[in-house]
Structure formats: structure tokens, C-alpha cells
Design a protein around this motif. Structure first.
Motif, short mmCIF file in Angstrom:
data_model
loop_
_atom_site.label_atom_id
_atom_site.label_comp_id
_atom_site.label_asym_id
_atom_site.label_seq_id
_atom_site.Cartn_x
_atom_site.Cartn_y
_atom_site.Cartn_z
N ARG A 16 4.39 -10.38 -3.18
CA ARG A 16 4.00 -11.74 -2.82
C ARG A 16 4.67 -12.19 -1.52
O ARG A 16 5.02 -13.36 -1.36
CB ARG A 16 4.32 -12.73 -3.94
N SER A 17 4.81 -11.26 -0.59
CA SER A 17 5.51 -11.58 0.65
C SER A 17 4.79 -11.05 1.89
O SER A 17 5.42 -10.64 2.87
CB SER A 17 6.95 -11.02 0.59
N GLY A 18 3.49 -11.03 1.85
CA GLY A 18 2.71 -10.65 3.02
C GLY A 18 2.39 -9.18 3.16
O GLY A 18 1.88 -8.76 4.20
N THR A 19 2.64 -8.39 2.12
CA THR A 19 2.41 -6.95 2.25
C THR A 19 0.92 -6.59 2.33
O THR A 19 0.57 -5.59 2.95
CB THR A 19 3.06 -6.18 1.09
N THR A 20 0.06 -7.39 1.71
CA THR A 20 -1.37 -7.10 1.81
C THR A 20 -1.86 -7.29 3.24
O THR A 20 -2.58 -6.46 3.79
CB THR A 20 -2.18 -8.00 0.86
N TRP A 21 -1.45 -8.39 3.86
CA TRP A 21 -1.81 -8.65 5.26
C TRP A 21 -1.29 -7.54 6.15
O TRP A 21 -1.99 -7.03 7.03
CB TRP A 21 -1.23 -9.99 5.70
N LEU A 22 -0.04 -7.14 5.92
CA LEU A 22 0.56 -6.11 6.76
C LEU A 22 -0.16 -4.77 6.57
O LEU A 22 -0.44 -4.07 7.54
CB LEU A 22 2.04 -5.96 6.41
N TYR A 23 -0.48 -4.44 5.33
CA TYR A 23 -1.21 -3.19 5.06
C TYR A 23 -2.54 -3.18 5.80
O TYR A 23 -2.90 -2.18 6.44
CB TYR A 23 -1.44 -3.05 3.56
N MET A 24 -3.30 -4.27 5.71
CA MET A 24 -4.61 -4.33 6.34
C MET A 24 -4.51 -4.13 7.84
O MET A 24 -5.32 -3.43 8.46
CB MET A 24 -5.28 -5.66 6.02
N ASN A 25 -3.49 -4.72 8.45
CA ASN A 25 -3.34 -4.60 9.90
C ASN A 25 -2.78 -3.25 10.33
O ASN A 25 -3.15 -2.73 11.38
CB ASN A 25 -2.48 -5.75 10.42
N MET A 26 -1.92 -2.68 9.53
CA MET A 26 -1.44 -1.33 9.83
C MET A 26 -2.59 -0.33 9.72
O MET A 26 -2.74 0.55 10.57
CB MET A 26 -0.33 -0.93 8.86
N ARG A 27 -3.39 -0.48 8.71
CA ARG A 27 -4.52 0.44 8.51
C ARG A 27 -5.56 0.29 9.62
O ARG A 27 -6.16 1.27 10.06
CB ARG A 27 -5.15 0.18 7.14
N ALA A 28 -5.75 -0.94 10.11
CA ALA A 28 -6.77 -1.19 11.12
C ALA A 28 -6.30 -0.88 12.54
O ALA A 28 -7.10 -0.47 13.38
CB ALA A 28 -7.21 -2.65 11.05
N SER A 29 -5.00 -1.05 12.81
CA SER A 29 -4.58 -1.02 14.21
C SER A 29 -3.53 0.02 14.57
O SER A 29 -3.40 0.38 15.74
CB SER A 29 -4.04 -2.40 14.61
N ALA A 30 -2.75 0.46 13.59
CA ALA A 30 -1.61 1.32 13.93
C ALA A 30 -1.99 2.79 14.01
O ALA A 30 -2.95 3.25 13.36
CB ALA A 30 -0.49 1.13 12.91
N ASP A 31 -1.20 3.52 14.78
CA ASP A 31 -1.46 4.95 14.99
C ASP A 31 -0.77 5.77 13.89
O ASP A 31 0.13 6.57 14.15
CB ASP A 31 -0.95 5.37 16.37
N LEU A 32 -1.18 5.52 12.67
CA LEU A 32 -0.71 6.31 11.52
C LEU A 32 -1.74 6.19 10.41
O LEU A 32 -2.55 5.25 10.42
CB LEU A 32 0.66 5.86 11.02
N TYR A 33 -1.71 7.13 9.48
CA TYR A 33 -2.66 7.09 8.37
C TYR A 33 -2.08 6.31 7.20
O TYR A 33 -1.03 6.67 6.67
CB TYR A 33 -3.04 8.50 7.91
N MET A 34 -2.78 5.23 6.83
CA MET A 34 -2.46 4.47 5.62
C MET A 34 -3.60 4.72 4.63
O MET A 34 -4.78 4.57 4.97
CB MET A 34 -2.37 2.98 5.92
N PRO A 35 -3.30 5.13 3.41
CA PRO A 35 -4.35 5.47 2.45
C PRO A 35 -5.21 4.26 2.08
O PRO A 35 -4.78 3.11 2.24
CB PRO A 35 -3.56 5.97 1.23
N PRO A 36 -6.41 4.50 1.58
CA PRO A 36 -7.30 3.40 1.20
C PRO A 36 -6.82 2.67 -0.05
O PRO A 36 -7.29 1.57 -0.34
CB PRO A 36 -8.64 4.11 0.94
N VAL A 37 -5.88 3.26 -0.78
CA VAL A 37 -5.28 2.61 -1.94
C VAL A 37 -4.11 1.79 -1.44
O VAL A 37 -3.09 2.33 -1.01
CB VAL A 37 -4.78 3.64 -2.98
N LYS A 38 -4.24 0.47 -1.47
CA LYS A 38 -3.22 -0.39 -0.85
C LYS A 38 -1.86 -0.24 -1.51
O LYS A 38 -0.84 -0.06 -0.84
CB LYS A 38 -3.67 -1.85 -0.88
N GLU A 39 -1.80 -0.34 -2.81
CA GLU A 39 -0.53 -0.14 -3.52
C GLU A 39 -0.62 1.17 -4.28
O GLU A 39 -1.16 1.23 -5.38
CB GLU A 39 -0.24 -1.31 -4.46
N LEU A 40 -0.10 2.21 -3.69
CA LEU A 40 -0.24 3.55 -4.27
C LEU A 40 0.51 3.65 -5.60
O LEU A 40 0.02 4.29 -6.54
CB LEU A 40 0.29 4.58 -3.28
#
Length: 284
Positions: A16-40
Motif C-alpha cells: 500500500r505504498s505505491g508499488t503498483t504504480w512503480l511496477y507499471m512504470n518500470m515495466r513500461a519504461s525501464a531497460d529491464l524485464y519485469m514479469p507480467p505477474v505484478k506480485e510474483l
């Protein structure tokens, strides 16, 4: 040219501290692979095969699923969660990778040591976002007891009290305990950020976050709109019983001043926010 170790970016919360927002932006913009499962949740809060299958169908039907995502989903569904020997096999074999599972923040030192061992060959950086624990607790209660269950009807005071006095609920906001446990093994590779900065200026926060985590990213793909699609859609501005609010106030007004991991600035800010709190304030 000898290549250095691959990068691994691990998010451990807080919930409950912004991790969903951060995940979405890391997955969309960062040069690394973030899995499609947000909370693995591979090492804690394990999913059953039925839960995985249901989520798999939902993921495959969503937009933006890549070939790498399809491969990840297939391996993830078949993997035995909690088995450290299967974890890294879920991810692509090249390039920077990462995941965010806020439940990891409450792991014991023994559980953290398993992750540390799995990632020993990587250049691993761990991040932890701290939010005013009073607000985090209220948000968690509303999410877990109302949004996730699609329930707008209030519970009894006794039911709310039973929830906020569980060991795991209390541990989620025990930042000192959690940071000490993770720093024991990851040392300076654990980076701490503050939700307040994300809330005030999301894009500026992401720029700072990317610099600290040494991530390359496309700034044009970062959204300034915070959102959390976890749980059911709709408004859940639930008014918690005054006794519950008071209990949470007392808890955190006692612990925040004694914390050795929260900065002086945020101690003062959070205490002032708790003392001025009214249930007319939206804490989502």
C-alpha cells in the motif's frame, strides 16, 4: 570484453505504498524485464495451481503481453513456488531483470537468506518504499477487508480489531524490524525511498528512483498519474470505527519517534499528519 554480473532489481514493499504504480512504470519504461505477474510472491504468500491458472488466463487476455511474457507465464504456472532452484529459470536468460513482491518485506532473516543465496551471482539492488505507517495501515484495512472482497458494508469493531492486531499486519508497518533484517544480508544494496515524494511529484520521484537503482529508462513513458488497480473497482471510502483509528494513532505515535530508520524530517511530518487526521481525508 568481460561482462559484469547481470542486474536484478527487487522490490519488497511496503504494501500500500505505491508499488503498483512503480511496477507499471518500470515495466513500461525501464531497460529491464519485469514479469507480467505484478506480485510474483514466489517466496512468500504462495499461490495455488488454481489461482495461478486463473491469473494466467487473465494475463494472456490482457494488452501488451510479449513473447517473453508468454514464456514467463508458461514456466511460472508449472513452477513450484518456494523452490529456489526454479526461481531464476522463470526469467529471460539475458539482460537486467527484476520483480516486486511487497509481502517480502516481512520475511524472516532465514527466508531472506534463501533469496540472497539465489541472487548471489547478480548485481542485486533491493528497494523499500516507506509510507506514513498510520496511513499505510488504514489503506491496508480498507483494501484487504473491503476492496478485495468487494464489500462496502462495515464490519464490527471487534472484527477490525482482530485484523489490525495480527502479527503479520503489525509487521508490515514495522519498518525498523524489516529494514534491519534485509540490511543484515544486502547491506548498502537496500535502498529506501519515501511514498510522500512519489505522491507529491511522481515523475520526479521516478527519476530519482532510477538514478539510485542505476536503471536506464525512457522518461516519455513514465506516467504522472498514480493508480492502483488491485482489488475491485469503485470507491471504498469506508469510515473505520473511532476506536480503531485511535488504536492505530496510539501505536504509531509511540513507535515513530523511536525509529532509527526513518529520517528526522519524515518523523516530524508523519507525527503531524497523524495528530491532524480526520476521516474526511481520503487514504487510498
Amino acid at each position: 570484453m568481460v561482462k559484469g554480473p547481470r542486474s536484478f532489481c527487487l522490490g519488497i514493499g511496503a504494501p500500500r505504498s505505491g508499488t503498483t504504480w512503480l511496477y507499471m512504470n518500470m515495466r513500461a519504461s525501464a531497460d529491464l524485464y519485469m514479469p507480467p505477474v505484478k506480485e510474483l510472491r514466489f517466496f512468500k504468500g504462495l499461490r495455488s495451481l488454481h489461482e495461478k491458472t486463473q491469473q494466467m488466463h487473465s494475463l494472456l487476455a490482457s494488452d501488451g503481453v510479449t513473447e517473453a511474457d508468454n514464456a514467463f507465464i508458461d514456466k511460472w504456472r508449472k513452477a513450484t513456488d518456494g523452490n529456489p532452484e526454479e526461481y531464476l529459470g522463470l526469467f529471460p536468460k539475458e539482460g537486467a531483470i527484476g520483480e516486486i513482491s511487497p509481502i517480502y518485506s516481512v520475511l524472516t532473516l532465514t527466508e531472506i537468506s534463501v533469496i540472497h543465496k539465489v541472487l548471489e551471482s547478480f548485481d542485486t539492488k533491493v528497494f523499500y518504499i516507506l509510507r506514513n505507517p498510520f496511513f499505510r495501515d488504514i489503506s491496508h484495512v480498507v483494501f484487504a477487508m473491503h476492496r478485495r472482497k468487494n464489500r462496502k458494508k462495515p464490519y464490527t469493531t471487534k472484527e477490525y480489531d482482530a485484523f489490525i492486531t495480527t502479527k503479520m499486519f503489525i509487521r508490515r508497518s514495522n519498518y525498523q524490524r524489516n529494514i534491519r533484517a534485509w540490511r543484515t544480508l544486502f547491506k548498502e544494496r537496500l535502498k529506501v525511498f519515501y511514498f510522500d515524494e512519489l505522491d507529491e511529484a511522481p515523475k520526479t520521484f521516478f527519476k530519482k528512483f532510477a538514478e539510485e537503482m542505476e536503471l536506464k529508462y525512457d522518461s516519455g513513458k513514465v506516467t504522472g498519474t498514480k493508480e492502483n488497480k488491485s482489488g475491485s473497482e469503485g470507491s471504498y471510502k469506508t469510515r473505520l470505527p473511532d476506536e480503531i483509528i485511535e488504536k492505530l494513532k496510539v501505536r504509531h505515535l509511540a513507535t515513530i519517534p523511536e525509529s532509527k530508520v526513518i529520517t528526522k524530517h519524515y518523523k516530524a511530518k508523519w507525527i503531524a499528519e497523524i495528530e491532524a487526521f480526520s476521516q474526511d481525508i481520503d487514504v487510498s
